[in-house]
Design an enzyme around this catalytic site. Structure first.
Site, PDB file in Angstrom:
ATOM      1  N   ASN A   1      -6.759 -10.606  -3.027  1.00  0.00           N
ATOM      2  CA  ASN A   1      -6.137 -10.051  -2.091  1.00  0.00           C
ATOM      3  C   ASN A   1      -5.840 -10.211  -0.507  1.00  0.00           C
ATOM      4  OD1 ASN A   1      -5.709  -8.457  -3.929  1.00  0.00           O
ATOM      5  ND2 ASN A   1      -5.905  -6.403  -3.181  1.00  0.00           N
TER       6      ASN A   1
ATOM      7  N   SER B   1      -5.004  -8.990   5.932  1.00  0.00           N
ATOM      8  CA  SER B   1      -5.301  -9.484   7.320  1.00  0.00           C
ATOM      9  C   SER B   1      -5.030 -10.693   7.784  1.00  0.00           C
ATOM     10  CB  SER B   1      -6.921  -9.134   7.557  1.00  0.00           C
ATOM     11  OG  SER B   1      -7.424  -7.851   7.174  1.00  0.00           O
TER      12      SER B   1
ATOM     13  N   SER C   1       0.864  -1.273   0.008  1.00  0.00           N
ATOM     14  CA  SER C   1       0.152   0.014  -0.085  1.00  0.00           C
ATOM     15  C   SER C   1       1.013   1.304  -0.004  1.00  0.00           C
ATOM     16  CB  SER C   1      -0.958  -0.063   1.184  1.00  0.00           C
ATOM     17  OG  SER C   1      -0.158   0.045   2.341  1.00  0.00           O
TER      18      SER C   1
ATOM     19  N   GLU D   1     -10.783   0.078  -9.921  1.00  0.00           N
ATOM     20  CA  GLU D   1     -11.931  -0.486  -9.366  1.00  0.00           C
ATOM     21  C   GLU D   1     -13.064   0.250  -9.463  1.00  0.00           C
ATOM     22  OE1 GLU D   1     -11.180  -1.372  -4.920  1.00  0.00           O
ATOM     23  OE2 GLU D   1     -13.053  -0.716  -4.311  1.00  0.00           O
TER      24      GLU D   1
ATOM     25  N   HIS E   1     -10.736  -7.847  -3.712  1.00  0.00           N
ATOM     26  CA  HIS E   1     -10.185  -7.342  -2.332  1.00  0.00           C
ATOM     27  C   HIS E   1     -10.890  -7.902  -1.204  1.00  0.00           C
ATOM     28  CE1 HIS E   1      -7.440  -3.891  -3.766  1.00  0.00           C
ATOM     29  NE2 HIS E   1      -7.801  -4.539  -4.972  1.00  0.00           N
ATOM     30  N   GLY E   2     -10.292  -7.643  -0.114  1.00  0.00           N
ATOM     31  CA  GLY E   2     -11.009  -8.072   1.209  1.00  0.00           C
ATOM     32  C   GLY E   2     -11.264  -9.529   1.314  1.00  0.00           C
ATOM     33  N   ALA E   3     -10.232 -10.192   0.741  1.00  0.00           N
ATOM     34  CA  ALA E   3     -10.548 -11.621   0.618  1.00  0.00           C
ATOM     35  C   ALA E   3      -9.812 -12.589   1.714  1.00  0.00           C
ATOM     36  CB  ALA E   3     -10.243 -12.196  -0.692  1.00  0.00           C
TER      37      ALA E   3
ATOM     38  N   ASP F   1      -0.945  -1.268  -4.223  1.00  0.00           N
ATOM     39  CA  ASP F   1      -1.888  -1.699  -3.750  1.00  0.00           C
ATOM     40  C   ASP F   1      -2.953  -0.413  -3.278  1.00  0.00           C
ATOM     41  OD1 ASP F   1      -4.421  -3.258  -2.636  1.00  0.00           O
ATOM     42  OD2 ASP F   1      -3.449  -3.505  -0.878  1.00  0.00           O
ATOM     43  N   HIS F   2      -3.878  -0.164  -3.827  1.00  0.00           N
ATOM     44  CA  HIS F   2      -4.762   0.985  -3.349  1.00  0.00           C
ATOM     45  C   HIS F   2      -4.193   2.408  -3.846  1.00  0.00           C
ATOM     46  CE1 HIS F   2      -8.277  -1.078  -2.113  1.00  0.00           C
ATOM     47  NE2 HIS F   2      -7.151  -1.909  -1.491  1.00  0.00           N
TER      48      HIS F   2
HETATM   49  P1  13P Z   1      -8.027  -8.153   3.843  1.00  0.00           P
HETATM   50  O1  13P Z   1      -8.229  -7.352   4.704  1.00  0.00           O
HETATM   51  O2  13P Z   1      -9.239  -9.085   3.448  1.00  0.00           O
HETATM   52  O3  13P Z   1      -6.738  -9.173   3.899  1.00  0.00           O
HETATM   53  O4  13P Z   1      -7.790  -7.616   2.310  1.00  0.00           O
HETATM   54  C1  13P Z   1      -6.734  -7.148   1.921  1.00  0.00           C
HETATM   55  C2  13P Z   1      -6.823  -6.191   0.572  1.00  0.00           C
HETATM   56  O5  13P Z   1      -7.640  -5.977   0.016  1.00  0.00           O
HETATM   57  C3  13P Z   1      -5.473  -5.466   0.156  1.00  0.00           C
HETATM   58  O6  13P Z   1      -5.943  -4.573  -0.837  1.00  0.00           O
HETATM   59  O1  G3H Z   2      -6.480  -2.500   1.627  1.00  0.00           O
HETATM   60  C1  G3H Z   2      -5.390  -2.290   2.179  1.00  0.00           C
HETATM   61  C2  G3H Z   2      -4.433  -3.064   2.654  1.00  0.00           C
HETATM   62  O2  G3H Z   2      -4.921  -3.999   3.551  1.00  0.00           O
HETATM   63  C3  G3H Z   2      -3.247  -2.279   3.310  1.00  0.00           C
HETATM   64  O3  G3H Z   2      -3.466  -1.407   4.564  1.00  0.00           O
HETATM   65  O4  G3H Z   2      -2.665   0.870   4.313  1.00  0.00           O
HETATM   66  O5  G3H Z   2      -2.610  -0.337   6.508  1.00  0.00           O
HETATM   67  O6  G3H Z   2      -0.750  -0.689   4.834  1.00  0.00           O
HETATM   68  P1  G3H Z   2      -2.418  -0.330   4.960  1.00  0.00           P
HETATM   69 ZN    ZN Z   3      -7.965  -3.820  -1.146  1.00  0.00          ZN
END
Ligand code: 13P
Ligand code: G3H
Ligand code: ZN
Length: 306
Positions: free
Chosen positions: A251, A254, A49, A133, A208-210, A81-82
């Protein structure tokens, strides 16, 4: 070797697998991800990120990634990422990232199109592929808080890809970032993914968020002093269905955070007088490796696809 996403995603669609995209913020987690992918002969995506880049520092990060990947035989995509701005993407491209995500999903549609198009134009000149996205994930996505999902609209996705030329698209079908993804029963709108795949055959989608938030690692962290209650992730069975369809990139951040933290807590609790960082960081890395390997073999199905 570092590659962009072009050929990899097509192979993933044709052979019904997805590539894990794992976030890292330090050496141990990066090593854990790469070692697991090498041991299972799997392609892999390593991602940072913008705040992770800031944490590690441009030069340190560049050296660490380039030197650790250059002699590997497996294909490795290095993804931003993002990315939120054009400048975020330019900085990443200058550093040597091979894929960038421009996440303008919280902007009005026309502004998302315009910014994504501008990033695509710049990135393609540098042989870098682009993820964009459409739709908003519930929970906290970057600084945007949303209680409801704004699912990706398939018709809008067709228009968006035509107008921007982005190489892959992150879709909102019910996942969300972080460790509290569902209050009740977990639900993914696989019907929207199917509709998208019908309207955009052979086009790669990203989830994402997987993270699955496996109980084993939450329990381990809690056993050694953490207090993580009611965390809930995306069930692996649902991810498997998505990976067999046109989802090519999944992705995970977490889960690695929980595993790494649990390992460090476990080691320190059991070795009260040991102050050698290598020992507790290695125990965190051990669980990162275990998690990445499990996903490659049992969820993403990318083992031996390198
Ligand atoms: P999680 O929080 O589910 O691991 O998703 C991470 C993510 O999408 C990073 O861009
Ligand atoms: O989606 C975001 C990632 O989980 C990274 O998050 O900005 O805390 O590094 P971060
Ligand atoms: Zn993400």
């Amino acid at each position: 070797m570092l590659v962009n996403s072009k050929d990899l995603y097509l192979d993933a669609i044709n052979n019904k697998y997805a590539i894990g995209a794992f976030n890292f913020v330090n050496m141990e987690v990066l090593q854990g991800i790469l070692e697991s992918a090498v041991e299972l002969n799997s392609p892999v995506i390593i991602q940072c990120s913008t705040s992770a880049i800031k944490y590690m520092g441009n030069d340190f990060l560049k050296g660490m990634v380039e030197n650790s990947v250059k002699n590997l035989k497996i294909p490795v995509i290095w993804n931003l990422d993002h990315g939120k701005t054009f400048e975020d993407c330019v900085n990443a491209i200058n550093l040597g990232f091979t894929n960038v995500m421009i996440d303008a999903s919280s902007l009005p549609y026309d502004e998302n199109v315009e910014l994504t198009r501008k990033v695509v134009e710049y990135a393609h000149k540098h042989n870098v592929t682009v993820e964009a996205e459409l739709g908003v994930l519930a929970g906290v996505e970057d600084d945007v808080k949303s209680d409801v999902h704004l699912y990706t609209d398939p018709k809008q996705a067709v228009d968006f890809i035509k107008k921007t030329g982005c190489d892959s698209l992150a879709i909102a079908i019910g996942t969300s970032h972080g460790i509290y993804k569902f209050k009740g029963e977990a639900k993914l709108r696989i019907d929207i993914l199917e509709e998208l795949s019908k309207m955009l055959p052979n086009y790669p989608f990203v989830l994402h968020g997987a993270s699955s938030i496996p109980k084993k690692y939450v329990d381990l962290a809690n056993k050694y002093g953490a207090s993580i209650q009611n965390a809930k992730g995306v069930p692996e069975e649902m991810l498997k269905i998505a990976c067999e369809k046109n989802v090519c990139k999944v992705n995970v951040d977490s889960d690695l955070r929980i595993g790494f933290t649990a390992g460090i807590r476990e080691y320190l609790s059991n070795n009260l007088s040991d102050v050698d960082m290598r020992n507790y960081l290695n125990n965190g890395k051990k669980y990162v490796k275990e998690l990445v390997k499990f996903k490659i073999e049992n969820v993403f199905n990318s083992k031996n696809k390198a």
